[in-house]
Enzyme design. Structure first.
Site, PDB file in Angstrom:
ATOM      1  N   CYS A   5      -0.521   4.213   2.255  1.00  0.00           N
ATOM      2  CA  CYS A   5      -0.611   4.182   3.721  1.00  0.00           C
ATOM      3  C   CYS A   5      -0.379   2.762   4.223  1.00  0.00           C
ATOM      4  O   CYS A   5       0.761   2.302   4.251  1.00  0.00           O
ATOM      5  CB  CYS A   5      -1.944   4.748   4.208  1.00  0.00           C
ATOM      6  SG  CYS A   5      -3.393   4.091   3.356  1.00  0.00           S
ATOM      7  N   SER A   6      -1.447   2.042   4.598  1.00  0.00           N
ATOM      8  CA  SER A   6      -1.261   0.735   5.208  1.00  0.00           C
ATOM      9  C   SER A   6      -2.432  -0.199   4.932  1.00  0.00           C
ATOM     10  O   SER A   6      -2.705  -1.090   5.726  1.00  0.00           O
ATOM     11  CB  SER A   6      -1.066   0.893   6.717  1.00  0.00           C
ATOM     12  OG  SER A   6      -2.157   1.613   7.264  1.00  0.00           O
ATOM     13  N   CYS A   7      -3.130  -0.015   3.813  1.00  0.00           N
ATOM     14  CA  CYS A   7      -4.290  -0.859   3.492  1.00  0.00           C
ATOM     15  C   CYS A   7      -3.863  -2.324   3.428  1.00  0.00           C
ATOM     16  O   CYS A   7      -2.838  -2.659   2.828  1.00  0.00           O
ATOM     17  CB  CYS A   7      -4.906  -0.426   2.162  1.00  0.00           C
ATOM     18  SG  CYS A   7      -5.591   1.248   2.208  1.00  0.00           S
ATOM     19  N   CYS A  37       0.886  -1.162   0.000  1.00  0.00           N
ATOM     20  CA  CYS A  37       0.000   0.000   0.000  1.00  0.00           C
ATOM     21  C   CYS A  37       0.922   1.208   0.000  1.00  0.00           C
ATOM     22  O   CYS A  37       1.445   1.591   1.048  1.00  0.00           O
ATOM     23  CB  CYS A  37      -0.928   0.023   1.212  1.00  0.00           C
ATOM     24  SG  CYS A  37      -1.925   1.530   1.273  1.00  0.00           S
TER      25      CYS A  37
END
Lengths: 208, 70
Positions: free
Chosen positions: A112-114, A109
């Protein structure tokens, strides 16, 4: 009100600014009736013990042993995964990516941090780190070397950038020498990183 | 938004550093902050885009009073 004005803890010297702020936040939200500390405990317990990569490992193991399930997983992963009871937040639209001898899939991702929570739990720190998010698309083979393995030159690598809606689960190749293994035993081979694409399943001799 | 976003392809020389046997949380405050964040989606008052915007702010933009006292 700042954290320093909050006097329910008597020994502030041992607590960092962050710890104080989180405590103050929980106190005020509890006092106002927005959250119940017991519910917070339950959320924490859920993500520490129930929602994690063991779920994804069961999905992969079933796909290895059940061709009809595998076909359903590849066609539309979310309902197939729900057959095993895994569904919910951050997993509404999961896409399964099948590794083959010619193609290795890796998930990032960059924004971000999906991450597919229902099958893998919460993302590890490295997944959220700047080096992974920047290098995964620029030098994916170099990233794999950071994880300790070299992808054969004849294998293509495809990098998938997650979005707010779509999350990916890599379906690694079933290791040779596992013919006749039960689903439970196969699941032992499936590592979290093999389902992100930054690792491979364990060798059969690594599990008893 | 600049900063922590859209890092794909940015040149980065440091290696990725996986942590062996990484725990789900590294500190007690992480547990509580995580649970608070999830729980507070229920009362409402903001939407996911507002949450994301807040996450993308730097510490100074998010907490100017704390940054000035630090």
């Amino acid at each position: 009100m700042t954290a320093h004005d909050h006097h329910h803890d008597h020994d502030h010297s041992d607590l960092s600014e962050t710890e104080l702020r989180v405590r103050a936040l929980e106190s005020i939200l509890t006092e106002k009736g927005y959250v119940d500390p017991a519910a917070l405990d339950l959320l924490i317990e859920t993500y520490e013990t129930k929602v994690g990569p063991r779920n994804g490992a069961r999905v992969v193991a079933r796909a290895w042993g059940d061709p009809a399930f595998r076909a359903r997983l590849i066609r539309d992963a979310t309902p197939a995964i729900a057959e095993l009871g895994y569904a919910g937040r951050q997993g509404e639209h999961i896409v399964a990516l099948e590794n083959t001898p010619r193609l290795h899939n890796m998930v990032v991702c960059t924004l971000c941090s999906c991450y597919p929570w229902p099958v893998l739990g919460l993302p590890p720190v490295w997944y959220k780190s700047a080096p992974y998010r920047s290098k995964a698309v620029k030098d994916p083979r170099g990233v794999l070397r950071d994880f300790g393995f070299d992808l054969p030159e004849g294998t293509d690598i495809r990098v998938w950038d997650s979005t707010a809606e779509i999350r990916y689960l890599v379906l690694p190749m079933r290791p040779a020498g596992t013919e006749g293994w039960s689903e439970e035993r196969l699941a032992e081979l499936v590592t979290r990183d093999s389902m992100i694409g930054t690792g491979l399943p364990k060798h059969p001799h690594e599990v008893a | 938004m600049d900063g922590a976003h859209d890092m794909g392809g940015v040149a980065w020389s440091e290696p990725v550093q996986p942590e062996p046997n990484e725990p789900v949380f590294h500190a007690e405050w992480e547990r509580r902050a995580f649970a608070l964040t999830l729980a507070m989606s229920m009362p409402g008052g903001w939407n996911i885009d507002m949450s994301r915007f807040a996450r993308g702010l730097s510490q100074q933009e998010l907490l100017p009073d704390m940054a000035s006292r630090a």
